[in-house]
Design a protein around this motif. Structure first.
Motif, PDB file in Angstrom:
ATOM      1  N   ILE A 176       0.726  -1.182  -0.142  1.00 20.98           N
ATOM      2  CA  ILE A 176       0.108   0.032  -0.062  1.00 20.98           C
ATOM      3  C   ILE A 176       0.855   1.153   0.090  1.00 20.98           C
ATOM      4  CG2 ILE A 176      -0.149   0.207   2.468  1.00 20.98           C
ATOM      5  CD1 ILE A 176      -3.172   1.037   2.029  1.00 20.98           C
ATOM      6  N   GLU A 177       2.186   1.140   0.431  1.00 19.01           N
ATOM      7  CA  GLU A 177       3.126   2.210   0.362  1.00 19.01           C
ATOM      8  C   GLU A 177       3.607   2.857  -0.909  1.00 19.01           C
ATOM      9  OE1 GLU A 177       5.487   2.527   4.388  1.00 19.01           O
ATOM     10  OE2 GLU A 177       5.482   0.416   3.601  1.00 19.01           O
ATOM     11  N   ILE A 178       3.583   1.974  -1.752  1.00 15.20           N
ATOM     12  CA  ILE A 178       4.297   1.765  -3.111  1.00 15.20           C
ATOM     13  C   ILE A 178       3.135   1.851  -4.348  1.00 15.20           C
ATOM     14  CG2 ILE A 178       6.712   1.924  -2.264  1.00 15.20           C
ATOM     15  CD1 ILE A 178       6.618  -0.954  -3.055  1.00 15.20           C
ATOM     16  N   ASN A 179       1.896   1.770  -4.065  1.00 18.15           N
ATOM     17  CA  ASN A 179       1.026   1.508  -5.231  1.00 18.15           C
ATOM     18  C   ASN A 179       0.972   0.398  -5.698  1.00 18.15           C
ATOM     19  OD1 ASN A 179      -0.975   3.056  -6.715  1.00 18.15           O
ATOM     20  ND2 ASN A 179       0.262   2.839  -8.382  1.00 18.15           N
ATOM     21  N   TYR A 180       1.513  -0.652  -5.062  1.00 13.81           N
ATOM     22  CA  TYR A 180       1.314  -2.055  -5.402  1.00 13.81           C
ATOM     23  C   TYR A 180       0.012  -2.565  -5.277  1.00 13.81           C
ATOM     24  CZ  TYR A 180       6.502  -2.584  -6.173  1.00 13.81           C
ATOM     25  OH  TYR A 180       7.707  -2.537  -6.884  1.00 13.81           O
ATOM     26  N   ASP A 181      -0.623  -2.203  -4.172  1.00 13.87           N
ATOM     27  CA  ASP A 181      -1.954  -2.441  -3.829  1.00 13.87           C
ATOM     28  C   ASP A 181      -2.958  -2.286  -5.010  1.00 13.87           C
ATOM     29  OD1 ASP A 181      -1.715   0.277  -3.498  1.00 13.87           O
ATOM     30  OD2 ASP A 181      -3.591   0.169  -2.247  1.00 13.87           O
ATOM     31  N   ASN A 182      -2.456  -1.255  -5.891  1.00 12.01           N
ATOM     32  CA  ASN A 182      -3.504  -1.044  -7.056  1.00 12.01           C
ATOM     33  C   ASN A 182      -3.046  -1.628  -8.438  1.00 12.01           C
ATOM     34  OD1 ASN A 182      -5.178   0.696  -5.861  1.00 12.01           O
ATOM     35  ND2 ASN A 182      -3.575   2.376  -5.679  1.00 12.01           N
ATOM     36  N   LEU A 183      -1.650  -1.917  -8.398  1.00 13.05           N
ATOM     37  CA  LEU A 183      -1.078  -2.615  -9.718  1.00 13.05           C
ATOM     38  C   LEU A 183      -0.612  -4.068  -9.657  1.00 13.05           C
ATOM     39  CD1 LEU A 183       0.986   0.652 -10.798  1.00 13.05           C
ATOM     40  CD2 LEU A 183      -1.148  -0.402 -11.714  1.00 13.05           C
ATOM     41  N   ARG A 184      -0.264  -4.287  -8.575  1.00 13.98           N
ATOM     42  CA  ARG A 184       0.549  -5.752  -8.358  1.00 13.98           C
ATOM     43  C   ARG A 184      -0.223  -6.467  -7.405  1.00 13.98           C
ATOM     44  NH1 ARG A 184       6.033  -5.722 -10.554  1.00 13.98           N
ATOM     45  NH2 ARG A 184       6.671  -3.462 -10.780  1.00 13.98           N
ATOM     46  N   VAL A 185      -1.054  -6.167  -6.903  1.00 15.95           N
ATOM     47  CA  VAL A 185      -1.829  -7.190  -5.882  1.00 15.95           C
ATOM     48  C   VAL A 185      -3.439  -7.324  -6.219  1.00 15.95           C
ATOM     49  CG1 VAL A 185      -2.748  -7.223  -3.342  1.00 15.95           C
ATOM     50  CG2 VAL A 185      -0.493  -6.253  -3.693  1.00 15.95           C
ATOM     51  N   SER A 186      -3.691  -8.712  -6.080  1.00 18.05           N
ATOM     52  CA  SER A 186      -5.329  -9.014  -6.211  1.00 18.05           C
ATOM     53  C   SER A 186      -5.770  -9.103  -4.659  1.00 18.05           C
ATOM     54  CB  SER A 186      -5.621 -10.229  -6.978  1.00 18.05           C
ATOM     55  OG  SER A 186      -6.764 -10.705  -7.003  1.00 18.05           O
ATOM     56  N   PHE A 187      -7.102  -8.671  -4.355  1.00 15.35           N
ATOM     57  CA  PHE A 187      -7.754  -8.864  -3.182  1.00 15.35           C
ATOM     58  C   PHE A 187      -8.825  -9.797  -3.411  1.00 15.35           C
ATOM     59  CE2 PHE A 187      -5.510  -4.692  -2.754  1.00 15.35           C
ATOM     60  CZ  PHE A 187      -4.979  -4.842  -1.647  1.00 15.35           C
ATOM     61  N   ASP A 188      -8.767 -10.452  -4.424  1.00 14.87           N
ATOM     62  CA  ASP A 188      -9.778 -11.517  -4.701  1.00 14.87           C
ATOM     63  C   ASP A 188      -9.466 -12.825  -4.772  1.00 14.87           C
ATOM     64  OD1 ASP A 188     -11.904  -9.390  -5.029  1.00 14.87           O
ATOM     65  OD2 ASP A 188     -11.206  -9.109  -7.064  1.00 14.87           O
ATOM     66  N   LYS A 189      -7.942 -13.237  -4.945  1.00 17.73           N
ATOM     67  CA  LYS A 189      -7.616 -14.561  -4.958  1.00 17.73           C
ATOM     68  C   LYS A 189      -7.366 -15.163  -3.657  1.00 17.73           C
ATOM     69  CE  LYS A 189      -3.126 -15.005  -5.269  1.00 17.73           C
ATOM     70  NZ  LYS A 189      -1.710 -15.216  -5.767  1.00 17.73           N
ATOM     71  N   GLY A 190      -7.032 -16.010  -3.491  1.00 18.50           N
ATOM     72  CA  GLY A 190      -6.612 -16.944  -2.391  1.00 18.50           C
ATOM     73  C   GLY A 190      -5.448 -16.296  -1.639  1.00 18.50           C
ATOM     74  N   CYS A 191      -5.079 -17.016  -0.420  1.00 15.28           N
ATOM     75  CA  CYS A 191      -4.016 -16.678   0.288  1.00 15.28           C
ATOM     76  C   CYS A 191      -2.729 -16.480  -0.299  1.00 15.28           C
ATOM     77  CB  CYS A 191      -4.168 -17.372   1.709  1.00 15.28           C
ATOM     78  SG  CYS A 191      -5.733 -17.026   2.527  1.00 15.28           S
ATOM     79  N   TYR A 192      -1.808 -15.751   0.207  1.00 18.49           N
ATOM     80  CA  TYR A 192      -0.539 -16.051  -0.309  1.00 18.49           C
ATOM     81  C   TYR A 192       0.098 -15.172   0.970  1.00 18.49           C
ATOM     82  CZ  TYR A 192      -1.441 -10.885  -0.999  1.00 18.49           C
ATOM     83  OH  TYR A 192      -1.970  -9.688  -1.038  1.00 18.49           O
ATOM     84  N   ARG A 193       1.506 -15.414   1.098  1.00 16.94           N
ATOM     85  CA  ARG A 193       2.343 -14.916   2.346  1.00 16.94           C
ATOM     86  C   ARG A 193       2.233 -13.330   2.467  1.00 16.94           C
ATOM     87  NH1 ARG A 193       8.201 -15.906   2.221  1.00 16.94           N
ATOM     88  NH2 ARG A 193       7.948 -16.114  -0.147  1.00 16.94           N
ATOM     89  N   GLY A 194       1.772 -13.015   3.677  1.00 25.20           N
ATOM     90  CA  GLY A 194       1.685 -11.427   4.021  1.00 25.20           C
ATOM     91  C   GLY A 194       0.141 -11.155   3.579  1.00 25.20           C
ATOM     92  N   GLN A 195      -0.530 -12.171   3.023  1.00 21.70           N
ATOM     93  CA  GLN A 195      -1.915 -11.599   2.594  1.00 21.70           C
ATOM     94  C   GLN A 195      -2.734 -10.666   3.682  1.00 21.70           C
ATOM     95  OE1 GLN A 195      -5.094 -13.291   3.257  1.00 21.70           O
ATOM     96  NE2 GLN A 195      -6.410 -12.063   2.007  1.00 21.70           N
ATOM     97  N   GLU A 196      -2.941 -11.436   4.892  1.00 25.77           N
ATOM     98  CA  GLU A 196      -3.705 -10.950   5.772  1.00 25.77           C
ATOM     99  C   GLU A 196      -3.116  -9.374   6.213  1.00 25.77           C
ATOM    100  OE1 GLU A 196      -4.924 -11.805  10.630  1.00 25.77           O
ATOM    101  OE2 GLU A 196      -4.267 -13.700   9.275  1.00 25.77           O
ATOM    102  N   ILE A 197      -2.147  -9.252   6.324  1.00 25.79           N
ATOM    103  CA  ILE A 197      -1.522  -7.998   6.701  1.00 25.79           C
ATOM    104  C   ILE A 197      -1.707  -6.905   5.685  1.00 25.79           C
ATOM    105  CG2 ILE A 197       0.490  -6.525   7.257  1.00 25.79           C
ATOM    106  CD1 ILE A 197       1.551  -9.119   8.834  1.00 25.79           C
ATOM    107  N   VAL A 198      -1.486  -7.320   4.492  1.00 24.89           N
ATOM    108  CA  VAL A 198      -1.797  -6.610   3.244  1.00 24.89           C
ATOM    109  C   VAL A 198      -3.136  -6.039   3.191  1.00 24.89           C
ATOM    110  CG1 VAL A 198      -1.607  -6.415   0.663  1.00 24.89           C
ATOM    111  CG2 VAL A 198       0.252  -7.516   1.960  1.00 24.89           C
ATOM    112  N   ALA A 199      -4.166  -6.928   3.266  1.00 25.21           N
ATOM    113  CA  ALA A 199      -5.375  -6.668   3.116  1.00 25.21           C
ATOM    114  C   ALA A 199      -6.072  -5.606   4.239  1.00 25.21           C
ATOM    115  CB  ALA A 199      -6.240  -7.870   3.177  1.00 25.21           C
ATOM    116  N   ARG A 200      -5.197  -5.971   5.534  1.00 20.82           N
ATOM    117  CA  ARG A 200      -5.854  -5.291   6.627  1.00 20.82           C
ATOM    118  C   ARG A 200      -5.454  -3.733   6.463  1.00 20.82           C
ATOM    119  NH1 ARG A 200      -4.227  -8.510  10.516  1.00 20.82           N
ATOM    120  NH2 ARG A 200      -1.991  -7.557  11.080  1.00 20.82           N
ATOM    121  N   MET A 201      -4.069  -3.598   6.051  1.00 22.59           N
ATOM    122  CA  MET A 201      -3.684  -2.081   5.836  1.00 22.59           C
ATOM    123  C   MET A 201      -4.466  -1.468   4.777  1.00 22.59           C
ATOM    124  SD  MET A 201       0.449  -2.421   6.169  1.00 22.59           S
ATOM    125  CE  MET A 201       0.637  -0.890   6.054  1.00 22.59           C
TER     126      MET A 201
END
Length: 263
Positions: A176-201
């Motif tokens: 979320i700090e470097i725009n990866y949440d918009n360009l490199r992250v899917s919030f609809d797919k299954g779990c990956y390492r760190g997913q819970e923290i990334v989604a919470r932020m």
């Protein structure tokens, strides 16, 4: 309000990007799919044959370890990654790859970057209303005459909000700090390492900072309120760079007469 001129200096063309290297994923395609699903932040299942997707991997704390492109072909998948991050990525993923019987093979290929008018090709990995960026993989003996500079390539990506990490940036940022949440992250797919923290932020955090692209006159002196991420690109009489800015300071910085635009 300053006139939006941030697309005026974008040059169309292509070049061989020496820093980008190719890593082929070796193994049964179903095992490779399972492996990617549990590790990368993007949804690789949405890549069409021949396409490229911006992606990354995080550690268990949700910090970005490495970024890269994922390429899908009829033969499987490849990573396209900065040369300095190749070994970082392989070392980080090897324990998980072994569980799926997946291996990595460095390929001696050329990666060509393209900046084109919007909707010019089918497999652009990012675009706006005026232009798009894409890459292609060529054989190692491919001969190419560059028609744009590496600085042109960097500027086009930065205008689109794309940051490419270097080895010194490993585990320095969360998506979320470097725009990866918009360009490199899917919030609809299954779990990956760190997913819970990334989604919470993403959904529960308070956004006090903004990732921006700044276009400024060469004479502009970067304020102490601006945290630069990545390199400053110099083009003739302007400079282009990505930065993290406190939202409370954004209007003040935007009003600097030497700032052309902030995206």
């Amino acid at each position: 309000m300053k006139k939006d001129t941030h697309n005026n200096f974008i040059q169309h063309g292509s070049l061989v990007i020496e820093d980008l290297k190719v890593i082929m994923l070796i193994g049964d395609i179903n095992k490779v799919d399972e492996f990617l699903q549990g590790q990368v932040t993007s949804d690789h299942t949405k890549i069409e044959d021949g396409g490229f997707q911006l992606s990354s991997i995080c550690n268990h704390k949700g910090q970005v370890v490495s970024d890269f492109f994922i390429n899908k072909t009829k033969d499987g998948y490849c990573f396209v990654i900065n040369n300095d991050l190749q070994d970082v990525l392989i070392k980080e993923l090897t324990p998980f790859a072994m569980l799926h019987r997946v291996g990595f093979k460095k390929i001696n290929s050329n990666v060509v970057g393209h900046v084109s008018p919007s909707k010019y090709i089918d497999n652009a990995y990012c675009s706006n209303d005026d232009f798009e960026v894409s890459i292609s993989i060529k054989e190692s003996d491919y001969e190419h005459s560059d028609s744009i500079t590496y600085e042109n390539w960097q500027a086009a990506n930065k205008i689109l909000g794309i940051l490419f990490l270097h080895v010194e940036d490993t585990v320095k940022y969360r998506p979320i700090e470097i725009n990866y949440d918009n360009l490199r992250v899917s919030f609809d797919k299954g779990c990956y390492r760190g997913q819970e923290i990334v989604a919470r932020m993403k959904y529960l955090g308070v956004d006090r900072r903004k990732f921006c692209t700044i276009v400024a006159q060469q004479e502009y002196t970067v304020s102490n309120d601006i945290k630069i991420t990545g390199e400053i690109v110099n083009l003739d009489n302007i400079k282009v760079f990505n930065a993290i800015i406190k939202t409370a300071e954004l209007d003040h910085i935007r009003n600097d007469p030497k700032i052309i635009t902030i995206i």
